[in-house]
Design a protein around this motif. Structure first.
Motif, mmCIF file in Angstrom:
data_model
loop_
_atom_site.group_PDB
_atom_site.id
_atom_site.type_symbol
_atom_site.label_atom_id
_atom_site.label_comp_id
_atom_site.label_asym_id
_atom_site.label_seq_id
_atom_site.Cartn_x
_atom_site.Cartn_y
_atom_site.Cartn_z
ATOM 1 N N ALA A 1 0.828 -1.206 0.000
ATOM 2 C CA ALA A 1 0.000 0.000 0.000
ATOM 3 C C ALA A 1 0.863 1.257 0.000
ATOM 4 C CB ALA A 1 -0.931 -0.011 1.210
ATOM 5 N N LYS A 2 1.940 1.226 0.757
ATOM 6 C CA LYS A 2 2.840 2.381 0.801
ATOM 7 C C LYS A 2 3.508 2.597 -0.556
ATOM 8 C CE LYS A 2 6.568 4.507 3.327
ATOM 9 N NZ LYS A 2 7.576 4.468 4.324
ATOM 10 N N MET A 3 3.918 1.507 -1.209
ATOM 11 C CA MET A 3 4.531 1.634 -2.539
ATOM 12 C C MET A 3 3.537 2.230 -3.532
ATOM 13 S SD MET A 3 7.030 -1.635 -3.174
ATOM 14 C CE MET A 3 5.870 -2.916 -2.750
ATOM 15 N N ILE A 4 2.277 1.809 -3.440
ATOM 16 C CA ILE A 4 1.262 2.329 -4.354
ATOM 17 C C ILE A 4 1.030 3.817 -4.104
ATOM 18 C CG2 ILE A 4 -1.191 2.222 -4.977
ATOM 19 C CD1 ILE A 4 -1.007 -0.828 -4.372
ATOM 20 N N THR A 5 0.890 4.205 -2.837
ATOM 21 C CA THR A 5 0.618 5.614 -2.536
ATOM 22 C C THR A 5 1.796 6.523 -2.854
ATOM 23 O OG1 THR A 5 1.225 5.342 -0.211
ATOM 24 C CG2 THR A 5 -1.105 5.111 -0.760
ATOM 25 N N GLU A 6 2.991 5.977 -2.899
ATOM 26 C CA GLU A 6 4.167 6.769 -3.233
ATOM 27 C C GLU A 6 4.544 6.671 -4.708
ATOM 28 O OE1 GLU A 6 7.153 5.397 -0.505
ATOM 29 O OE2 GLU A 6 6.235 6.434 1.200
ATOM 30 N N SER A 7 3.772 5.923 -5.497
ATOM 31 C CA SER A 7 4.079 5.755 -6.919
ATOM 32 C C SER A 7 3.811 7.048 -7.684
ATOM 33 C CB SER A 7 3.239 4.621 -7.510
ATOM 34 O OG SER A 7 1.879 5.009 -7.595
ATOM 35 N N GLU A 8 4.402 7.144 -8.862
ATOM 36 C CA GLU A 8 4.181 8.311 -9.729
ATOM 37 C C GLU A 8 2.709 8.447 -10.092
ATOM 38 O OE1 GLU A 8 5.879 10.954 -11.043
ATOM 39 O OE2 GLU A 8 7.396 10.411 -9.570
ATOM 40 N N LEU A 9 2.032 7.317 -10.321
ATOM 41 C CA LEU A 9 0.613 7.375 -10.679
ATOM 42 C C LEU A 9 -0.224 7.975 -9.544
ATOM 43 C CD1 LEU A 9 0.092 3.935 -12.466
ATOM 44 C CD2 LEU A 9 0.234 6.205 -13.502
ATOM 45 N N ALA A 10 0.062 7.575 -8.325
ATOM 46 C CA ALA A 10 -0.687 8.101 -7.178
ATOM 47 C C ALA A 10 -0.371 9.578 -6.951
ATOM 48 C CB ALA A 10 -0.375 7.286 -5.925
ATOM 49 N N ILE A 11 0.870 9.937 -7.134
ATOM 50 C CA ILE A 11 1.259 11.344 -6.983
ATOM 51 C C ILE A 11 0.557 12.195 -8.038
ATOM 52 C CG2 ILE A 11 3.193 12.958 -7.201
ATOM 53 C CD1 ILE A 11 4.932 10.690 -5.909
ATOM 54 N N GLU A 12 0.529 11.711 -9.270
ATOM 55 C CA GLU A 12 -0.143 12.432 -10.345
ATOM 56 C C GLU A 12 -1.651 12.516 -10.084
ATOM 57 O OE1 GLU A 12 -1.078 14.688 -13.489
ATOM 58 O OE2 GLU A 12 0.918 14.340 -12.680
ATOM 59 N N TYR A 13 -2.225 11.445 -9.557
ATOM 60 C CA TYR A 13 -3.653 11.449 -9.215
ATOM 61 C C TYR A 13 -3.948 12.531 -8.179
ATOM 62 C CZ TYR A 13 -8.081 10.068 -7.156
ATOM 63 O OH TYR A 13 -9.353 10.085 -6.658
ATOM 64 N N ARG A 14 -3.159 12.566 -7.116
ATOM 65 C CA ARG A 14 -3.385 13.566 -6.073
ATOM 66 C C ARG A 14 -3.139 14.979 -6.592
ATOM 67 N NH1 ARG A 14 -0.974 9.460 -3.065
ATOM 68 N NH2 ARG A 14 1.060 10.470 -3.083
ATOM 69 N N ARG A 15 -2.147 15.148 -7.448
ATOM 70 C CA ARG A 15 -1.859 16.464 -8.026
ATOM 71 C C ARG A 15 -3.026 16.929 -8.898
ATOM 72 N NH1 ARG A 15 2.602 15.480 -11.270
ATOM 73 N NH2 ARG A 15 3.859 15.439 -9.391
ATOM 74 N N SER A 16 -3.538 16.036 -9.746
ATOM 75 C CA SER A 16 -4.641 16.429 -10.629
ATOM 76 C C SER A 16 -5.925 16.675 -9.837
ATOM 77 C CB SER A 16 -4.862 15.383 -11.726
ATOM 78 O OG SER A 16 -5.252 14.156 -11.183
#
Length: 146
Positions: A18-33
């Motif tokens: 779960a931590k790897m997923i939340t720190e992934s580029e995809l999750a970061i981009e999701y939160r940014r958008s």
């Protein structure tokens, strides 16, 4: 549930995943958008208009073409939906949302298949339902029942 060392280790691995997923580029981009969408006044105005017209549309659709405002509401709904879809912030959020969902679906299928090929994983994506049961991804070339 009986707690064993194995279940504790399994929970630790799940937390690490779960931590790897939340720190992934995809999750970061999701939160940014999502942040950009929530803080864009134009997008929020369009969303508010869409929600308002959607409520009216649902009310009108109960009566269908016999409602006096049927054509007007239906037309307004299409216009607002088009405006919403063409907004850059909304489009970026939808794209990021699809990408993170795709990742989560892939992980779910991978975990399910690791346990058993008979496990059905609800992904909502027909691609994953058509995957070969042996996990070879060859489309049946290996002689499996794909």
């Amino acid at each position: 549930m009986v707690t064993s060392m194995e279940s504790v280790l399994l929970l630790d691995e799940a937390e690490a995943l779960a931590k790897m997923i939340t720190e992934s580029e995809l999750a970061i981009e999701y939160r940014r958008s999502l942040y950009n969408l929530q803080n864009d006044q134009e997008a929020q105005t369009i969303i508010q208009k869409f929600v308002k017209i959607k409520e009216q549309y649902e009310d009108v659709m109960r009566f269908g073409k016999y409602h006096p405002d049927y054509n007007r509401i239906k037309s307004e709904m299409r216009e607002i939906k088009r405006e919403l879809d063409l907004n850059d912030k909304v489009a970026a959020f939808k794209k990021a949302e699809k990408e993170i969902q795709k990742l989560l679906d892939e992980i779910s299928v991978y975990i399910g298949r690791a346990v058993s090929t008979a496990i059905k994983v609800p992904t909502g994506n027909p691609y994953f339902e058509m995957m070969p049961s042996c996990g070879c991804a060859s489309g049946g070339a290996c002689g499996c029942s794909a």
